[in-house]
Design an enzyme around this catalytic site. Structure first.
Site: not given
Length: 166
Positions: A59-60
């Site tokens: 997600i980052c």
């Protein structure tokens, strides 16, 4: 202190994000060339602070890719990607991905940025890292958008962040 979740499990941050209408606190972070960088260095530009726990998570990495794509169409706007990762890891990731529209910053030295902005995770398996958040600062240094993402495994609201610039 804010309560967020990591895969549904409650964790906490050290405080609350700056509020819309507040002057954004200045900070000193480290860029990938190991030089120091302050928010005041970007005075006169809009600044999107894309904050996340670690570039080495899906997600980052997705948030950096998405803001890189969106940044290419923004006038007078800098996108700063900020984590506690080492500057070398941030540089490696963006170099391998060909991402050139974001500026990576690390809070690895003392975590002061995370504490000052109220987003340091204080418990759970990611303790000491930054929560996922997006803060947008206008060209006068005023916060115009602040999102503490409620679930670490969730992407931020890119559209709301970009819309706050208009």
């Amino acid at each position: 202190m804010a309560t967020i979740t990591l895969k549904g499990n409650e964790i906490h941050t050290s405080g609350n994000l700056p509020k819309i209408g507040d002057k954004a606190p200045d900070f000193e972070l480290v860029k990938t060339d190991l030089s120091s960088s302050k928010l005041s260095d970007y005075k006169g530009s809009n600044v999107v602070l894309n904050i996340f726990p670690s570039i080495d998570t899906g997600i980052c990495a997705a948030s950096v890719r998405e803001f890189n794509k969106k940044a290419s169409g923004l006038d007078n706007t800098k996108v700063l990607c900020i984590s506690r990762d080492l500057p070398f890891a941030l540089d490696r990731f963006c170099g391998a991905e060909g991402l050139e529209n974001v500026i990576n910053h690390s809070d690895f030295r003392d975590g002061k940025f995370g504490k000052d902005y109220g987003l340091e995770i204080t418990d759970g398996p990611l303790q000491g890292l930054h929560s996922r958040a997006v803060i947008v600062v206008d060209d006068s240094g005023t916060v115009v958008h602040a999102e503490q993402v409620p679930e670490i495994a969730q992407e931020p609201n890119y559209e709301a962040a970009i819309a706050s610039l208009s």
